[in-house]
Design an enzyme around this catalytic site. Structure first.
Site, PDB file in Angstrom:
ATOM      1  N   GLU A 286      -5.693  -5.004  10.281  1.00 45.83           N
ATOM      2  CA  GLU A 286      -4.649  -4.016  10.543  1.00 45.83           C
ATOM      3  C   GLU A 286      -5.014  -3.202  11.778  1.00 45.83           C
ATOM      4  OE1 GLU A 286      -2.455  -2.805   6.701  1.00 45.83           O
ATOM      5  OE2 GLU A 286      -4.379  -1.788   6.674  1.00 45.83           O
TER       6      GLU A 286
ATOM      7  N   LYS B  55      -0.008   4.304  -0.326  1.00 43.85           N
ATOM      8  CA  LYS B  55      -0.670   5.495   0.255  1.00 43.85           C
ATOM      9  C   LYS B  55      -0.377   6.716  -0.631  1.00 43.85           C
ATOM     10  CE  LYS B  55      -0.390   3.203   4.654  1.00 43.85           C
ATOM     11  NZ  LYS B  55      -0.310   3.262   6.099  1.00 43.85           N
TER      12      LYS B  55
ATOM     13  N   HIS C 138      -9.771   0.825   4.604  1.00 42.71           N
ATOM     14  CA  HIS C 138      -8.502   1.103   5.285  1.00 42.71           C
ATOM     15  C   HIS C 138      -8.740   2.122   6.403  1.00 42.71           C
ATOM     16  CE1 HIS C 138      -4.444   2.453   6.119  1.00 42.71           C
ATOM     17  NE2 HIS C 138      -4.042   1.299   5.605  1.00 42.71           N
TER      18      HIS C 138
ATOM     19  N   ASN D 109       0.857  -1.183   0.000  1.00 48.30           N
ATOM     20  CA  ASN D 109       0.000   0.000   0.000  1.00 48.30           C
ATOM     21  C   ASN D 109       0.893   1.232   0.000  1.00 48.30           C
ATOM     22  OD1 ASN D 109      -1.872   1.981   0.441  1.00 48.30           O
ATOM     23  ND2 ASN D 109      -2.515   1.271   2.475  1.00 48.30           N
TER      24      ASN D 109
HETATM   25  P1  PGA Z   1       2.618   0.253   7.587  1.00 47.11           P
HETATM   26  O1  PGA Z   1       1.188   0.464   6.883  1.00 47.11           O
HETATM   27  O2  PGA Z   1       3.180  -1.022   7.056  1.00 47.11           O
HETATM   28  O3  PGA Z   1       3.420   1.459   7.221  1.00 47.11           O
HETATM   29  O4  PGA Z   1       2.348   0.157   9.050  1.00 47.11           O
HETATM   30  C1  PGA Z   1       0.333  -0.618   6.668  1.00 47.11           C
HETATM   31  C2  PGA Z   1      -0.986  -0.173   6.045  1.00 47.11           C
HETATM   32  O5  PGA Z   1      -1.497   0.878   6.430  1.00 47.11           O
HETATM   33  O6  PGA Z   1      -1.537  -0.871   5.181  1.00 47.11           O
END
Ligand code: PGA
Length: 231
Positions: free
Chosen positions: A157, A8, A88, A6
């Protein structure tokens, strides 16, 4: 295992193209048995390659229309995108998407036969209240969601583990995934500060079918090395 990245609000179209080329090359040279997916920002959507499936982090539940700032099916179809993240925690908590809206999105994209990675996760105060509270919170995040949809993947998550460098412990992941497995037949991903140091232990947990990775996925080589560790 499923390895989903991801991005983002990171990477550009140019760097996403480079990322995919680099990933494809590493996988061609030294293949893994994993299924690789990336979710770049909307400006970097591209058709999937043989080894790397590309999905969207978001879309509106429409073919097209008047939804300023959003994209619909028509824009996704241009790049043959049939994979979407829904639920999410950043969209639930920062953007403010309600369970009702998420259920509408889910329903629409399921009707259009999308592969849906549906994300759930509890905030810290719920985790601190104990496992029963966590289970209750997580099940409520399935309100209006067809958990028997055949192209579903669920990503657990914990909100307090996302981007914090503090992953859930193996025990916490184990008990939560076992709880989810009581009703969810779909593959279960864990997400939240997954990195090279914890990937092996996390992937060993029963009922973990893969990972959804943010920061540690941004560098193609690093993400690929995580896959190799689990091979
Ligand atoms: P992270 O994010 O691995 O940076 O903790 C995971 C996500 O939000 O899918």
């Amino acid at each position: 295992m499923i390895f989903a990245a991801n991005f983002k609000t990171n990477h550009t179209r140019t760097s996403t193209v480079q990322y995919i080329m680099q990933m494809q090359e590493m996988l061609d040279t030294n293949p893994t048995n994993h299924q690789v997916m990336i979710f770049p920002p909307v400006s970097a959507l591209l058709p999937s390659t043989e080894a790397v499936k590309v999905g969207t982090q978001n879309a509106w539940h429409t073919q097209n229309g008047a939804y300023t700032g959003e994209i619909g099916l028509e824009q996704l179809a241009e790049f043959d995108i049939d994979t979407i993240l829904i639920g999410h925690s950043e969209r639930r908590n920062i953007i403010g998407e309600s369970q009702e809206l998420l259920a509408q999105k889910f329903d629409y994209f399921a009707k259009n036969n999308f592969l849906i990675i549906y994300c759930i996760g509890e905030p810290l105060e719920v985790r601190e209240a104990g496992e029963e509270a966590v289970a209750e919170y997580l099940w409520a995040q399935f309100n209006g969601i067809d958990i028997d949809y055949n192209r579903l993947i669920v990503a657990y998550e914990p909100v307090w583990a996302i981007g914090t460098g503090r992953s859930a412990t193996v025990d916490e992941i184990n008990s939560t995934h076992n709880e989810l497995r009581k009703r969810v037949k779909a593959p279960l991903l864990y997400g939240g500060s997954v990195n090279k140091n914890n990937i092996v232990d996390i992937c060993k947990v029963s009922n973990v079918d893969g990972v959804l990775v943010g920061s540690a996925s941004l560098d193609a080589k690093n993400f690929y090395e995580m896959m190799r560790l689990v091979n």
